[in-house]
Motif scaffolding. Structure first.
Motif, PDB file in Angstrom:
ATOM      1  N   LYS A 103     -61.735 -52.138  -7.028  1.00 20.35           N
ATOM      2  CA  LYS A 103     -60.624 -51.604  -6.528  1.00 20.35           C
ATOM      3  C   LYS A 103     -59.562 -52.463  -6.656  1.00 20.35           C
ATOM      4  CE  LYS A 103     -59.071 -50.259  -1.828  1.00 20.35           C
ATOM      5  NZ  LYS A 103     -57.823 -50.791  -1.884  1.00 20.35           N
ATOM      6  N   LYS A 104     -58.503 -51.737  -7.380  1.00 24.32           N
ATOM      7  CA  LYS A 104     -57.351 -52.584  -7.734  1.00 24.32           C
ATOM      8  C   LYS A 104     -56.162 -52.552  -6.866  1.00 24.32           C
ATOM      9  CE  LYS A 104     -58.123 -51.894 -12.863  1.00 24.32           C
ATOM     10  NZ  LYS A 104     -57.520 -51.034 -13.847  1.00 24.32           N
ATOM     11  N   ILE A 105     -55.673 -53.880  -6.180  1.00 28.10           N
ATOM     12  CA  ILE A 105     -54.472 -53.951  -5.581  1.00 28.10           C
ATOM     13  C   ILE A 105     -53.159 -53.695  -6.323  1.00 28.10           C
ATOM     14  CG2 ILE A 105     -53.252 -55.454  -4.071  1.00 28.10           C
ATOM     15  CD1 ILE A 105     -55.993 -56.979  -3.561  1.00 28.10           C
ATOM     16  N   THR A 106     -52.179 -53.077  -5.765  1.00 30.71           N
ATOM     17  CA  THR A 106     -50.983 -52.911  -6.315  1.00 30.71           C
ATOM     18  C   THR A 106     -50.031 -54.014  -5.862  1.00 30.71           C
ATOM     19  OG1 THR A 106     -51.493 -50.459  -6.605  1.00 30.71           O
ATOM     20  CG2 THR A 106     -49.082 -51.135  -6.830  1.00 30.71           C
ATOM     21  N   TYR A 107     -49.331 -54.410  -6.721  1.00 29.94           N
ATOM     22  CA  TYR A 107     -48.313 -55.633  -6.340  1.00 29.94           C
ATOM     23  C   TYR A 107     -46.996 -55.053  -6.375  1.00 29.94           C
ATOM     24  CZ  TYR A 107     -51.801 -59.078  -6.546  1.00 29.94           C
ATOM     25  OH  TYR A 107     -52.980 -59.935  -6.307  1.00 29.94           O
ATOM     26  N   ASN A 108     -45.893 -55.677  -5.592  1.00 28.54           N
ATOM     27  CA  ASN A 108     -44.845 -55.228  -5.693  1.00 28.54           C
ATOM     28  C   ASN A 108     -44.004 -56.011  -6.811  1.00 28.54           C
ATOM     29  OD1 ASN A 108     -42.276 -54.156  -5.479  1.00 28.54           O
ATOM     30  ND2 ASN A 108     -41.918 -54.814  -3.254  1.00 28.54           N
ATOM     31  N   PHE A 109     -43.757 -55.414  -8.046  1.00 27.27           N
ATOM     32  CA  PHE A 109     -42.879 -55.947  -8.973  1.00 27.27           C
ATOM     33  C   PHE A 109     -41.726 -55.290  -9.300  1.00 27.27           C
ATOM     34  CE2 PHE A 109     -47.096 -57.885 -10.648  1.00 27.27           C
ATOM     35  CZ  PHE A 109     -46.806 -59.215 -10.148  1.00 27.27           C
ATOM     36  N   LYS A 110     -41.277 -54.435  -8.348  1.00 20.71           N
ATOM     37  CA  LYS A 110     -40.184 -53.650  -8.476  1.00 20.71           C
ATOM     38  C   LYS A 110     -38.886 -54.498  -8.906  1.00 20.71           C
ATOM     39  CE  LYS A 110     -38.013 -49.610  -6.300  1.00 20.71           C
ATOM     40  NZ  LYS A 110     -36.516 -50.431  -6.545  1.00 20.71           N
ATOM     41  N   ASP A 111     -37.836 -54.350  -9.865  1.00 18.21           N
ATOM     42  CA  ASP A 111     -36.859 -54.817 -10.065  1.00 18.21           C
ATOM     43  C   ASP A 111     -37.131 -56.268 -10.542  1.00 18.21           C
ATOM     44  OD1 ASP A 111     -35.286 -52.521  -9.075  1.00 18.21           O
ATOM     45  OD2 ASP A 111     -35.146 -53.765  -7.246  1.00 18.21           O
ATOM     46  N   ARG A 112     -38.383 -56.543 -11.007  1.00 16.13           N
ATOM     47  CA  ARG A 112     -38.805 -57.701 -11.895  1.00 16.13           C
ATOM     48  C   ARG A 112     -39.084 -57.222 -13.277  1.00 16.13           C
ATOM     49  NH1 ARG A 112     -36.894 -61.426  -8.468  1.00 16.13           N
ATOM     50  NH2 ARG A 112     -38.043 -61.605  -6.641  1.00 16.13           N
ATOM     51  N   THR A 113     -38.187 -58.120 -14.228  1.00 16.88           N
ATOM     52  CA  THR A 113     -38.581 -58.079 -15.552  1.00 16.88           C
ATOM     53  C   THR A 113     -39.602 -59.331 -15.890  1.00 16.88           C
ATOM     54  OG1 THR A 113     -36.452 -57.261 -15.929  1.00 16.88           O
ATOM     55  CG2 THR A 113     -37.498 -58.102 -17.781  1.00 16.88           C
ATOM     56  N   ALA A 114     -40.539 -58.827 -16.764  1.00 15.22           N
ATOM     57  CA  ALA A 114     -42.045 -59.598 -17.310  1.00 15.22           C
ATOM     58  C   ALA A 114     -41.793 -59.681 -18.951  1.00 15.22           C
ATOM     59  CB  ALA A 114     -43.164 -59.243 -16.417  1.00 15.22           C
ATOM     60  N   ILE A 115     -42.046 -60.727 -19.125  1.00  8.93           N
ATOM     61  CA  ILE A 115     -42.374 -60.818 -20.706  1.00  8.93           C
ATOM     62  C   ILE A 115     -43.790 -61.283 -20.795  1.00  8.93           C
ATOM     63  CG2 ILE A 115     -41.925 -62.270 -22.705  1.00  8.93           C
ATOM     64  CD1 ILE A 115     -39.101 -61.929 -22.386  1.00  8.93           C
ATOM     65  N   ILE A 116     -44.517 -60.606 -21.649  1.00  6.50           N
ATOM     66  CA  ILE A 116     -45.759 -61.110 -21.905  1.00  6.50           C
ATOM     67  C   ILE A 116     -45.806 -61.098 -23.110  1.00  6.50           C
ATOM     68  CG2 ILE A 116     -48.163 -60.099 -21.728  1.00  6.50           C
ATOM     69  CD1 ILE A 116     -47.286 -58.110 -19.496  1.00  6.50           C
ATOM     70  N   THR A 117     -46.131 -62.282 -23.602  1.00  4.67           N
ATOM     71  CA  THR A 117     -46.381 -62.690 -25.047  1.00  4.67           C
ATOM     72  C   THR A 117     -47.726 -62.373 -25.505  1.00  4.67           C
ATOM     73  OG1 THR A 117     -47.150 -64.907 -25.083  1.00  4.67           O
ATOM     74  CG2 THR A 117     -44.817 -64.759 -24.833  1.00  4.67           C
ATOM     75  N   GLY A 118     -48.049 -61.763 -26.530  1.00  5.86           N
ATOM     76  CA  GLY A 118     -49.410 -61.297 -27.009  1.00  5.86           C
ATOM     77  C   GLY A 118     -49.750 -60.082 -26.347  1.00  5.86           C
ATOM     78  N   GLY A 119     -48.704 -59.422 -26.015  1.00 12.10           N
ATOM     79  CA  GLY A 119     -49.061 -58.231 -25.026  1.00 12.10           C
ATOM     80  C   GLY A 119     -49.597 -56.952 -25.773  1.00 12.10           C
ATOM     81  N   ALA A 120     -49.664 -57.102 -27.190  1.00 12.00           N
ATOM     82  CA  ALA A 120     -50.127 -55.730 -27.842  1.00 12.00           C
ATOM     83  C   ALA A 120     -51.393 -55.216 -27.497  1.00 12.00           C
ATOM     84  CB  ALA A 120     -49.821 -56.043 -29.398  1.00 12.00           C
ATOM     85  N   GLN A 121     -52.343 -56.270 -27.161  1.00 16.23           N
ATOM     86  CA  GLN A 121     -53.794 -56.041 -26.974  1.00 16.23           C
ATOM     87  C   GLN A 121     -54.436 -56.864 -26.222  1.00 16.23           C
ATOM     88  OE1 GLN A 121     -55.774 -56.678 -30.979  1.00 16.23           O
ATOM     89  NE2 GLN A 121     -53.727 -57.688 -31.387  1.00 16.23           N
ATOM     90  N   GLY A 122     -55.706 -56.786 -25.960  1.00 19.61           N
ATOM     91  CA  GLY A 122     -56.330 -57.648 -25.079  1.00 19.61           C
ATOM     92  C   GLY A 122     -55.995 -58.050 -23.673  1.00 19.61           C
ATOM     93  N   PHE A 123     -56.025 -59.304 -23.178  1.00 23.30           N
ATOM     94  CA  PHE A 123     -55.687 -59.650 -22.069  1.00 23.30           C
ATOM     95  C   PHE A 123     -54.301 -59.184 -21.848  1.00 23.30           C
ATOM     96  CE2 PHE A 123     -58.267 -63.723 -21.688  1.00 23.30           C
ATOM     97  CZ  PHE A 123     -59.349 -63.157 -21.288  1.00 23.30           C
ATOM     98  N   GLY A 124     -53.279 -59.297 -22.753  1.00 23.89           N
ATOM     99  CA  GLY A 124     -51.861 -59.154 -22.373  1.00 23.89           C
ATOM    100  C   GLY A 124     -51.448 -57.644 -22.319  1.00 23.89           C
ATOM    101  N   LEU A 125     -52.153 -56.733 -22.965  1.00 23.93           N
ATOM    102  CA  LEU A 125     -51.827 -55.345 -22.684  1.00 23.93           C
ATOM    103  C   LEU A 125     -52.548 -54.947 -21.358  1.00 23.93           C
ATOM    104  CD1 LEU A 125     -51.107 -52.707 -23.765  1.00 23.93           C
ATOM    105  CD2 LEU A 125     -53.376 -52.279 -25.044  1.00 23.93           C
ATOM    106  N   ASP A 126     -53.850 -55.475 -21.101  1.00 25.43           N
ATOM    107  CA  ASP A 126     -54.050 -55.186 -19.571  1.00 25.43           C
ATOM    108  C   ASP A 126     -53.046 -55.567 -18.542  1.00 25.43           C
ATOM    109  OD1 ASP A 126     -56.277 -53.595 -18.237  1.00 25.43           O
ATOM    110  OD2 ASP A 126     -56.244 -55.600 -17.270  1.00 25.43           O
ATOM    111  N   ILE A 127     -52.459 -56.785 -18.567  1.00 25.58           N
ATOM    112  CA  ILE A 127     -51.598 -57.334 -17.753  1.00 25.58           C
ATOM    113  C   ILE A 127     -50.434 -56.386 -17.589  1.00 25.58           C
ATOM    114  CG2 ILE A 127     -50.199 -59.161 -17.052  1.00 25.58           C
ATOM    115  CD1 ILE A 127     -52.342 -61.054 -18.516  1.00 25.58           C
ATOM    116  N   ALA A 128     -49.774 -56.050 -18.922  1.00 25.74           N
ATOM    117  CA  ALA A 128     -48.688 -55.165 -19.013  1.00 25.74           C
ATOM    118  C   ALA A 128     -49.059 -53.756 -18.150  1.00 25.74           C
ATOM    119  CB  ALA A 128     -48.541 -54.633 -20.509  1.00 25.74           C
ATOM    120  N   LYS A 129     -50.268 -53.192 -18.360  1.00 26.20           N
ATOM    121  CA  LYS A 129     -50.475 -51.976 -17.638  1.00 26.20           C
ATOM    122  C   LYS A 129     -50.291 -52.097 -16.218  1.00 26.20           C
ATOM    123  CE  LYS A 129     -53.706 -50.222 -21.201  1.00 26.20           C
ATOM    124  NZ  LYS A 129     -55.064 -50.024 -21.377  1.00 26.20           N
ATOM    125  N   ARG A 130     -51.016 -53.209 -15.712  1.00 20.91           N
ATOM    126  CA  ARG A 130     -50.946 -53.396 -14.317  1.00 20.91           C
ATOM    127  C   ARG A 130     -49.378 -53.744 -13.766  1.00 20.91           C
ATOM    128  NH1 ARG A 130     -55.557 -55.687 -11.905  1.00 20.91           N
ATOM    129  NH2 ARG A 130     -55.332 -55.485  -9.417  1.00 20.91           N
TER     130      ARG A 130
END
Ligand SMILES: NC(=O)c1ccc[n+]([C@@H]2O[C@H](COP(=O)([O-])OP(=O)(O)OC[C@H]3O[C@@H](n4cnc5c(N)ncnc54)[C@H](O)[C@@H]3O)[C@@H](O)[C@H]2O)c1
Length: 250
Positions: free
Chosen positions: A2-29
């Motif tokens: 079960k995945k908890i949804t966080y409130n990141f509304k109006d937040r801008t996030a930079i994810i380095t190495g986000g094209a695949q693997g861990f980074g991509l999954d973090i981007a999705k969430r």
């Protein structure tokens, strides 16, 4: 899970190495949780694919090599013309080849440290001033259990990740009087493309050390990163969060 949804509304996030693997999954969430996400990756093919597949107006990307400070600074300046940067996930990394220290190619050794350690430094160096100005920031540095334990035949990687842990502890203290949290995470092996860079025997040896007896799932990793990146994390900083399935003893 079960995945908890966080409130990141109006937040801008930079994810380095986000094209695949861990980074991509973090981007999705992060996207599901309302954030604007910018992927920084040097693999333009995988980055374009990720942006196309996710097809989300809150997602954009830059082709960037995090070990090049000039590129990182210029890209940061462009982004800051449009938005603040609230969250930085320093996740880009390579393991380099499996080799003993005395046989390691010197230039490749330097490159592995450059990406894993200097990449983290460069992004923090460029982005932290904006976080200070806004008195808000969440930084998560993706280290590795290798940075704590030191893996044989992976000296450059272990050093780069140990350096990222030291950087986290130092920077976290420098920013502790502000609403900025800087933490590191130390995952054990997960089945992403990075494993292809090492020999099968090396990967098997890593797995044999994990009391859980299995690989870490990317979603399990993302859960930890989400909490550390959230407003809820108001106290933990300059710390190292273990996600090694029982491997690390400290
Ligand atoms: N998967 C594991 O077993 C594991 C375990 C411990 C730590 N880690 C760490 O997790 C992070 C993510 O790894 P992953 O498993 O998702 O690997 P991955 O290979 O799937 O993804 C890494 C991404 O980083 C990008 N990248 C590499 N060098 C870059 C650079 N100089 N500039 C910009 N982008 C760059 C790659 O193009 C790739 O998209 C890495 O820092 C890695 O060291 C992974």
């Amino acid at each position: 899970m079960k995945k908890i949804t966080y409130n990141f509304k109006d937040r801008t996030a930079i994810i380095t190495g986000g094209a695949q693997g861990f980074g991509l999954d973090i981007a999705k969430r992060f996207l599901v949780s309302g954030a604007n996400v910018i992927i920084w990756d040097m693999d333009s093919e995988m980055t374009d694919k990720a942006v196309k597949d996710l097809d989300n107006p809150n997602l954009s990307s830059n082709k960037i090599d995090v070990s090049n400070f000039k590129e990182v600074q210029e890209c940061t300046n462009e982004i800051l013309k449009k938005t603040n940067i609230d969250i930085l996930i320093n996740n880009a990394g390579i393991t380099g080849p499996t080799a003993t220290l005395w046989e390691y190619d010197i230039e490749i050794w330097k490159k592995v440290v450059d990406i894993n350690l200097m990449g983290t430094f460069n992004c923090c160096r460029a982005i932290v001033p904006n976080m200070i100005k806004k008195n808000y920031g969440r930084i998560v540095n993706v280290a590795s259990v290798a940075g704590k334990d030191g893996n044989a035949n992976a000296s450059a990687y272990s050093v780069g990740k140990a350096g990222a842990i030291g950087l986290t502890k130092s920077l976290g203290k420098e920013l502790a009087d502000k609403n900025i949290a800087v933490n590191a995470v130390t995952p054990a092996g997960a089945k992403t493309r990075i494993l292809d860079q090492m020999t099968k025997e090396h990967v098997q040896r890593m797995l044999s050390k994990v009391p859980r007896g299995r690989f870490l799932e990317v979603e399990e990793f993302t859960s930890l990163v989400c909490w550390l990146s959230s407003e809820e994390n108001t106290f933990s900083t300059a710390a190292v969060f273990d996600i090694s399935g029982g491997r690390s003893t400290y």
